[in-house]
Design a protein around this motif. Structure first.
Motif, short mmCIF file in Angstrom:
data_model
loop_
_atom_site.label_atom_id
_atom_site.label_comp_id
_atom_site.label_asym_id
_atom_site.label_seq_id
_atom_site.Cartn_x
_atom_site.Cartn_y
_atom_site.Cartn_z
N ARG A 389 25.12 -6.16 -34.76
CA ARG A 389 24.01 -7.34 -35.67
C ARG A 389 22.65 -7.11 -35.23
O ARG A 389 22.36 -6.63 -34.22
CB ARG A 389 24.68 -8.67 -35.16
CG ARG A 389 23.89 -9.81 -36.02
CD ARG A 389 24.19 -11.34 -35.70
NE ARG A 389 25.97 -11.09 -35.41
CZ ARG A 389 26.76 -11.54 -36.21
NH1 ARG A 389 26.47 -11.41 -37.41
NH2 ARG A 389 27.97 -11.47 -36.07
N ASP A 390 21.79 -7.20 -36.29
CA ASP A 390 20.43 -7.07 -36.19
C ASP A 390 19.86 -8.25 -35.28
O ASP A 390 20.61 -9.16 -34.80
CB ASP A 390 19.68 -7.26 -37.35
CG ASP A 390 19.42 -6.48 -38.33
OD1 ASP A 390 19.91 -5.20 -38.24
OD2 ASP A 390 19.30 -6.52 -39.49
N ALA A 391 19.06 -7.66 -34.38
CA ALA A 391 18.25 -8.46 -33.46
C ALA A 391 16.81 -8.63 -34.06
O ALA A 391 16.41 -7.96 -35.11
CB ALA A 391 18.13 -7.89 -32.08
N PHE A 392 15.94 -9.70 -33.37
CA PHE A 392 14.45 -9.63 -33.83
C PHE A 392 13.69 -8.48 -33.94
O PHE A 392 12.90 -8.31 -35.05
CB PHE A 392 13.85 -10.87 -33.11
CG PHE A 392 12.54 -11.14 -33.60
CD1 PHE A 392 12.44 -11.84 -34.73
CD2 PHE A 392 11.39 -10.51 -33.04
CE1 PHE A 392 10.93 -12.24 -35.17
CE2 PHE A 392 10.15 -11.02 -33.49
CZ PHE A 392 10.01 -11.72 -34.66
N GLU A 393 13.92 -7.56 -33.00
CA GLU A 393 13.21 -6.39 -33.04
C GLU A 393 13.50 -5.45 -34.21
O GLU A 393 12.60 -4.47 -34.57
CB GLU A 393 13.44 -5.63 -31.71
CG GLU A 393 12.99 -6.46 -30.32
CD GLU A 393 13.94 -7.54 -30.12
OE1 GLU A 393 15.03 -7.76 -30.49
OE2 GLU A 393 13.49 -8.38 -29.54
N ASP A 394 14.61 -5.58 -34.65
CA ASP A 394 14.95 -4.81 -36.02
C ASP A 394 14.17 -5.19 -37.26
O ASP A 394 13.93 -4.38 -38.03
CB ASP A 394 16.58 -5.26 -36.10
CG ASP A 394 17.43 -4.44 -35.23
OD1 ASP A 394 17.20 -3.30 -34.87
OD2 ASP A 394 18.40 -5.20 -34.88
N LEU A 395 13.61 -6.33 -37.19
CA LEU A 395 13.02 -6.73 -38.31
C LEU A 395 11.55 -6.29 -38.30
O LEU A 395 10.98 -6.06 -39.17
CB LEU A 395 12.66 -8.22 -38.28
CG LEU A 395 13.86 -9.26 -38.50
CD1 LEU A 395 13.71 -10.60 -38.46
CD2 LEU A 395 14.56 -8.88 -40.04
N LEU A 396 11.11 -5.73 -37.09
CA LEU A 396 9.85 -5.05 -36.84
C LEU A 396 9.87 -3.66 -36.74
O LEU A 396 8.87 -3.10 -36.40
CB LEU A 396 9.12 -5.80 -35.64
CG LEU A 396 8.82 -7.30 -35.74
CD1 LEU A 396 8.38 -7.78 -34.41
CD2 LEU A 396 7.59 -7.53 -36.66
N ARG A 397 11.02 -3.01 -36.51
CA ARG A 397 11.08 -1.82 -36.19
C ARG A 397 10.25 -0.79 -36.98
O ARG A 397 9.75 0.24 -36.15
CB ARG A 397 12.77 -1.33 -36.32
CG ARG A 397 13.25 0.04 -35.60
CD ARG A 397 14.53 0.44 -35.83
NE ARG A 397 14.75 0.41 -37.06
CZ ARG A 397 16.14 -0.50 -37.64
NH1 ARG A 397 16.30 -1.51 -36.59
NH2 ARG A 397 16.38 -0.36 -38.69
N ASN A 398 10.18 -0.75 -38.10
CA ASN A 398 9.38 0.09 -38.91
C ASN A 398 8.04 -0.34 -39.46
O ASN A 398 7.32 0.33 -40.33
CB ASN A 398 10.06 0.59 -40.28
CG ASN A 398 11.46 1.35 -39.75
OD1 ASN A 398 11.42 2.19 -38.84
ND2 ASN A 398 12.45 1.10 -40.36
#
Length: 403
Positions: A389-398
């Motif tokens: 499952r995504d975590a908050f950091e995944d929203l900012l990864r790119n």
């Protein structure tokens, strides 16, 4: 018949949380066996249309059961190779792409279908007779369960119009092209076997124009039953008719043709379960809303082309039947079902969507900055996390912060 029980799904939801996509490997194996059996009397080859579900573990399982793979992008080609699939077992059918993707596909050694005169000419100039090539044709046949998934009609962007045959033949002659495959895919959710036989008739008429022709690619699009009352494509009947067609065309032209099929949904739709939790119940007039912890960011099919998914309350199966509007948590209208009869729903109950293996997670997004769900594969009775499952950091990864 391979299915996962309510108790298994509840256990997975408890272990991995919701929403969660769950895939049953044995169901994929079962579906592939149906195809192999149906086409056992035909010289047929099956390619899994992996755009339906590209998780690397699904691709590895597809390879393990002996199925080939059909790709719609060069990245899918690279994923298939990463999964251990031999290039000889990979087909890349291009669609409005830059020629550089075709060059990459050739460099990988996979079979290539081209869908425009422009790219066909570029291919001829660069490769001539040095690399075989397939042609995707548009037959001007309307087929499929919805206009958005019909690809063979006269206004479709897909393929080279059959009316441009003279231009194809001109390029074949000019560049000495080895056109070894003709490809026609008319759409999705095709129940009528005769649609495929119309394609066969076209192949029969066109075959004499292509001296290197060996493969007759009829595409995919087999109808999958989403409602209990529905019937899918009669695969056995199709296999019988294709066998008769091959006998006819082989005898007529003194060649040994092979038919190709590219099912995606047929192989993985029924293997998938999407398990969600009920956040809130809300009464509005005569409508009771069951608001769940997902939205069209996770399952867009009902909003995109009015697709139906059977839904069950697996937490309260003994509850009295009531009618609900099942809605999501996105700041848009994301209604999965209006006036759907379910066993009485309570906040916290688990609702499962069936036939969720194809174009569910694959078409997901992070809209509203919500996390993509986890993916779990059940094989030999054991569950395995195959996508976290995504975590908050995944929203900012790119994202690149410059302010």
């Amino acid at each position: 018949m391979s299915t996962l029980s309510h108790s298994e799904l509840k256990q997975i939801a408890g272990e991995y949380g919701t929403p969660v996509y769950v895939y049953h490997a044995e169901k994929i194996t079962e579906q592939y066996a149906k195809l192999k059996n149906a086409f056992s009397r035909s010289n047929a080859r099956i390619f899994y249309a992996c755009k339906a579900l590209t998780n690397i573990n699904i691709l590895k399982h597809i390879n393990a059961i002996g199925c080939n793979v059909d790709c719609s992008s060069i990245n899918e080609v690279h994923l298939a190779i990463r999964a251990g699939i031999e290039p000889a077992n990979i087909l890349y059918t291009s669609n409005g792409i830059a020629f550089a993707e075709i060059e990459d596909a050739v460099a990988q050694g996979v079979a290539v279908n081209i869908d425009s005169l422009s790219n066909l000419e570029k291919f001829g100039r660069k490769y001539g007779s040095g690399y075989p090539v397939g042609i995707r044709l548009r037959p001007n046949i309307m087929a499929g369960g919805h206009l958005k998934i019909s690809t063979g009609h006269e206004k479709s962007k897909f393929g080279i119009s059959i009316e441009q045959l003279d231009a194809i033949l001109s390029l074949q002659k000019q560049y000495d092209l080895r056109i070894n495959c003709l490809h026609i895919h008319t759409g999705s959710e095709i129940k009528d076997v005769e649609v495929f036989m119309k394609v066969a008739d076209i192949f029969f008429e066109l075959a004499p124009h292509f001296p290197h022709l060996s493969y007759l690619d009829m595409g995919g699009g087999f109808k999958v039953p989403y409602k209990e009352s529905e019937q899918g494509t009669d695969i056995d009947l199709l296999g019988e008719k294709v066998g008769e067609f091959l006998e006819k065309i082989n005898a007529a032209y003194g060649r040994d043709f092979q038919t190709w099929f590219e099912p995606g949904k047929f192989l993985v739709s029924e293997c998938g379960y999407f398990v969600t939790s009920v956040n809130v119940l809300k009464q509005s007039g005569h409508t009771e809303f069951a608001g769940i912890n997902t939205g069209f960011n996770h399952l867009i099919r009902p909003m995109f082309y009015e697709a139906y998914h059977r839904i069950e309350n697996i937490s309260h199966p003994e509850g009295a039947p009531k009618h609900y509007a099942v809605t999501g948590n996105i700041c848009e209208t994301d209604t999965f079902a209006w006036d759907r009869e379910l066993n009485e729903v309570r906040e916290g109950d688990l609702l499962v969507f069936y036939n969720a293996g194809a174009y569910g997670f694959e078409m997901g997004s992070n809209y509203n900055s919500r996390y993509k769900p986890a993916q779990v594969l059940v094989i030999n009775g054991q569950s395995h996390l195959i996508g976290r499952r995504d975590a908050f950091e995944d929203l900012l990864r790119n994202q690149v912060e410059v302010l």
